[in-house]
Design a protein around this motif. Structure first.
Motif, mmCIF file in Angstrom:
data_model
loop_
_atom_site.group_PDB
_atom_site.id
_atom_site.type_symbol
_atom_site.label_atom_id
_atom_site.label_comp_id
_atom_site.label_asym_id
_atom_site.label_seq_id
_atom_site.Cartn_x
_atom_site.Cartn_y
_atom_site.Cartn_z
ATOM 1 N N LEU A 453 25.585 -18.280 -34.427
ATOM 2 C CA LEU A 453 25.119 -17.910 -32.856
ATOM 3 C C LEU A 453 26.235 -17.958 -31.877
ATOM 4 C CD1 LEU A 453 22.847 -16.965 -31.050
ATOM 5 C CD2 LEU A 453 22.434 -19.538 -30.646
ATOM 6 N N TYR A 454 26.867 -19.075 -32.061
ATOM 7 C CA TYR A 454 27.991 -19.448 -31.026
ATOM 8 C C TYR A 454 29.163 -18.493 -31.211
ATOM 9 C CZ TYR A 454 31.968 -22.181 -29.376
ATOM 10 O OH TYR A 454 33.348 -22.632 -28.602
ATOM 11 N N SER A 455 29.547 -18.177 -32.416
ATOM 12 C CA SER A 455 30.733 -17.367 -32.725
ATOM 13 C C SER A 455 30.251 -15.895 -32.348
ATOM 14 C CB SER A 455 31.098 -17.153 -34.207
ATOM 15 O OG SER A 455 30.037 -16.847 -35.048
ATOM 16 N N PRO A 461 35.231 -18.620 -28.356
ATOM 17 C CA PRO A 461 34.721 -19.665 -29.090
ATOM 18 C C PRO A 461 35.957 -20.577 -29.351
ATOM 19 C CG PRO A 461 34.643 -17.908 -30.474
ATOM 20 C CD PRO A 461 34.891 -17.510 -29.179
ATOM 21 N N ALA A 462 35.676 -21.842 -30.049
ATOM 22 C CA ALA A 462 36.695 -22.723 -30.558
ATOM 23 C C ALA A 462 37.500 -22.024 -31.630
ATOM 24 C CB ALA A 462 35.899 -23.902 -31.214
ATOM 25 N N ASN A 473 32.153 -12.661 -41.455
ATOM 26 C CA ASN A 473 31.431 -11.323 -40.966
ATOM 27 C C ASN A 473 30.300 -11.674 -40.058
ATOM 28 O OD1 ASN A 473 33.318 -9.653 -42.466
ATOM 29 N ND2 ASN A 473 32.007 -9.875 -44.297
ATOM 30 N N LYS A 474 30.043 -12.768 -39.848
ATOM 31 C CA LYS A 474 29.138 -13.416 -38.918
ATOM 32 C C LYS A 474 27.824 -13.139 -39.243
ATOM 33 C CE LYS A 474 31.906 -12.291 -34.507
ATOM 34 N NZ LYS A 474 32.275 -11.519 -33.337
ATOM 35 N N THR A 475 27.363 -13.276 -40.621
ATOM 36 C CA THR A 475 26.408 -12.963 -41.117
ATOM 37 C C THR A 475 25.687 -14.424 -41.539
ATOM 38 O OG1 THR A 475 27.158 -12.805 -43.436
ATOM 39 C CG2 THR A 475 27.031 -10.839 -41.998
ATOM 40 N N ASP A 476 24.375 -14.354 -41.970
ATOM 41 C CA ASP A 476 23.673 -15.753 -42.341
ATOM 42 C C ASP A 476 24.395 -16.053 -43.360
ATOM 43 O OD1 ASP A 476 22.023 -15.869 -40.065
ATOM 44 O OD2 ASP A 476 20.512 -14.805 -41.010
ATOM 45 N N THR A 477 24.229 -15.017 -44.373
ATOM 46 C CA THR A 477 24.751 -15.356 -45.806
ATOM 47 C C THR A 477 26.169 -16.022 -45.884
ATOM 48 O OG1 THR A 477 23.509 -13.708 -46.905
ATOM 49 C CG2 THR A 477 25.344 -14.512 -48.278
#
Length: 713
Positions: A453-455, A461-462, A473-477
């Motif tokens: 979520l943050y990224s 972001p940090a 790839n900003k995915t859940d997996t």
């Protein structure tokens, strides 16, 4: 969420304060409020409320565990507060075998009372105004850093002068945005033990669904006892300690009350922002609060999947989940209320009037205040969104645990053997405390969800998180896989792995630890401010202070109260209804009954289940001396007192200063109350003290507790 009712909202600093508005200092009651309170029904003198030289009501009110309010209700140290205020301690004392949170607990005598690891109450001794002393040392030509340093130096002197060699805790606090200063003297007691609590199906009846809602049917109370040494002084836990004999305890009323009866509340409201400029309100509504709401829901959803599978995990995470859920609904309610009432637009009108006043001859020092403030908010909108996403991320335990322990370990490893021997007990204690109740699979899943979520949502972001986001790839997996590897390769994955590392430590292993690096990266980013941000913040603080100063000069004849900041305040009003509501069986919509509670009963439902014994008592109408004169058993009631978070557990008192209830919530229609007071809709939701006593006596069979009380019948 139900549709909010429209009402006229006015800025507290422009129009006269309404009779029921304000969180007032006790030392100013005689000068500012006493006449109004008398007209409304107060029968006490100002000295009976606040006195330094003799016992008074203030001696019966305590700050509970630094976050709530409680009251002394017997001459043997018995303390009454909300169930949700004692929730963390009740959960801590519970196990899967002895689940006091779910089943309730009642000590039959002092020896059965349970001591949580950390719990304290704070008594208020006295306060005084040191504004002239402090403000004489500063001027408008100082930088904010120089001003702060000068003030802090003087604060240290004031605190040292009044602590009587460490006997008292002294706190100097700023009010009206740095335009006034007062010191507060407290005495802290750290041996506080659990006496009794109803089961969660009573103490938390209605759950998240009913939270911030009316009509309400919650028995939100718990009982503790304060212990002291044989001379009545604060003492750390010892079997030789005895129940405290307080200077004053409240008389508990069984007489009931009627609509429009006088009601006052003493307590420790946490934080209000009634002076907040329009730009700050708009920033919260559009940027900060939506991020908070989204991040909170993310943690709640993941946490709940693990809590539903394991009772011990449910107990370990119950307090954390409840806290997040409470603020999640609060922030969403504030978004809706502030939008509905167009609060920012209302404040802009006031600021326009202020700007016109500031342009007049003699007011030139205030001319640039509004432009500076507006510039600050315009340039920090995205920063506020980022900071709220990041704030919720670092509230997850494994986001900060590696940083806290890792840096302590790094310092420990730099020392010689003698110093290490000195530091080791504290380090071991910290490790035990931070890992207690921690469930690694849940922490790993929460972190993965929050990192994603943050990224995805936060600007800038940090750095390490941003790089990891590209990799995954900003995915859940992707994030779950990343976090699996980070935990697996970290010495912080478990207490056992960390202790094994300390048996054969290696600084290089610590410095390259993936969770330690991530945690350091997050905290570094959280604390980072560019030079431009620092300068804007300084300019803003200076302008905000002048804004509040100028607005008070603009309307010099008004009565002003400072924003809440966890100092003892008094608010007064009356018992009062909301418009008729068909969901409430009561004759008038200012109280609820046990009949309405039973009507909500849903067997097996986590929020609306209830004990069979309570239903049996209702069906038999076995209410004892706690029924109202009209025959029903009262449960909750409404007043129009001005409260906020931190007032939870505050006593609701009648005109004689007798206890008639226990504040525990507000209504969602007036959720904007921390920013602006709504005279028509603002309500405090309270537990009727007769319901509390009924549950102690008739439900729990703990009549020995009733025998301790001073009752007014």
């Amino acid at each position: 969420m139900k549709k909010l009712i429209l009402s006229l909202i006015v800025a507290a600093f422009v129009l006269p304060v309404q009779a029921n508005e304000g969180m007032w200092f006790l030392m100013h009651i005689e000068r500012l409020n006493y006449r109004d309170m008398q007209k409304m029904g107060l029968q006490l003198t100002p000295e009976e409320i606040y006195s330094v030289n003799q016992s008074s009501l203030k001696d019966a009110i305590v700050q509970f565990n630094r976050g709530c309010t409680a009251e002394m209700i017997s001459d043997s140290g018995l303390v009454l507060t909300n169930h949700h205020c004692g929730y963390g301690q009740i959960a801590e004392l519970s196990t899967a075998e002895n689940d006091y949170l779910t089943n309730g607990f009642w000590a039959a005598n002092n020896s059965e009372e349970l001591k949580p690891k950390s719990l304290s109450v704070r008594f208020f001794v006295r306060m005084d105004d040191v504004s002239k002393r402090i403000l004489a040392l500063v001027n408008d030509n100082m930088t904010e850093a120089d001003r702060e340093a000068t003030i802090n130096k003087e604060i240290a002197k004031i605190e040292a002068e009044n602590n009587e060699g460490g006997k008292f805790t002294v706190s100097v606090k700023s009010f009206f945005q740095g335009n006034e200063f007062y010191y507060f003297v407290y005495q802290d007691y750290n041996d506080v033990r659990l006496v009794g609590t109803p089961p969660a199906s009573i103490g938390k009846f209605g759950g998240d669904t009913d939270n911030w809602e009316w009509p309400r049917h919650t028995g939100d109370f718990s009982l503790f006892r304060v212990y002291a040494d044989k001379d009545g002084n604060p003492a750390e836990y010892s079997e030789s300690n005895v129940p405290l004999k307080p200077k004053q305890h409240l008389t508990t009323s069984l007489k009931g009350f009627e609509e429009n009866d006088f009601a006052m509340i003493l307590g420790y409201p946490g934080r209000t922002n009634r002076w907040m400029p329009a730009g700050g309100i708009a920033q919260n509504v559009e940027y900060a609060y939506p991020a908070w709401v989204e991040a909170s829901k993310t943690s709640m959803d993941v946490m709940k999947t693990f809590m539903d599978k394991d009772q011990q995990v449910k107990l370990d995470y119950a307090s954390s989940y409840a806290g997040i859920a409470n603020y999640w609904k609060n922030r969403q309610g504030m978004i809706d209320a502030l939008k509905q009432h167009k609060t920012a637009e209302s404040k802009r009108k006031d600021e326009k009037a202020f700007q016109k006043w500031a342009s007049k001859k003699g007011n030139e020092k205030y001319a640039d205040v509004i432009p500076v403030i507006n510039n600050y908010y315009a340039k920090t909108n995205e920063i506020s969104r980022h900071n709220n996403y990041l704030s919720l991320l670092i509230r997850t335990r494994m986001a900060t645990l590696p940083y806290r322990l890792g840096n302590s370990i790094a310092y420990y490893l730099e020392q010689n053997e003698a110093k290490q021997a000195e530091l080791k007990p504290k380090l071991d204690s910290d490790i035990n405390d931070l890992y207690e109740g921690l469930y690694a699979p849940a922490e790993k899943a929460i972190l993965a969800a929050q990192f994603k979520l943050y990224s995805t949502k936060a600007e800038n972001p940090a750095p390490m998180v941003a790089a990891a986001a590209v990799e995954n790839n900003k995915t859940d997996t992707g994030w779950n896989t990343y976090m699996d590897a980070a935990f697996k390769n970290s010495i912080f994955e478990s207490k056992e792995k960390l202790e094994a590392f300390l048996a054969n430590p290696d600084v290089e292993v610590l410095n390259n630890d993936p969770l330690f690096q991530l945690s350091n990266d997050l905290l570094t980013r959280y604390r980072y401010k560019s030079d431009e941000e620092k300068q804007m913040a300084d300019n803003f603080e200076h302008a905000y202070r002048l804004l509040v100063q100028g607005m008070r000069l603009q309307n010099p004849d008004e009565k002003y109260y400072p924003d809440a900041n966890s100092t003892l305040r008094l608010t007064y009003g009356k018992v009062i209804s909301l418009p008729a509501d068909k969901r409430n069986d009561a004759t008038k919509n200012y109280y609820t009954t046990l009949k309405g509670t039973v009507a909500k009963y849903q067997p097996g439902d986590a929020e609306f289940d209830m004990p069979k014994q309570l239903i049996d008592l209702y069906e038999k109408k076995d209410f004892g001396q706690y029924a109202d004169k009209d025959g029903y058993l009262p449960v909750n009631f409404l007043t129009d007192n001005d409260i906020t978070g931190g007032n939870s557990g505050s006593p609701v008192l009648n005109g004689k200063g007798e206890l008639i209830g226990l504040a525990f919530d507000g209504n969602i229609e007036a959720m904007a109350g921390d920013v602006i007071f709504d005279d028509q809709l603002q309500r405090t939701i309270n537990v009727d003290i007769r319901y509390v006593l009924f549950l102690i006596d008739k439900y729990a069979g703990a009549s020995h507790i009733i025998d301790e009380l001073t009752l007014a019948k």
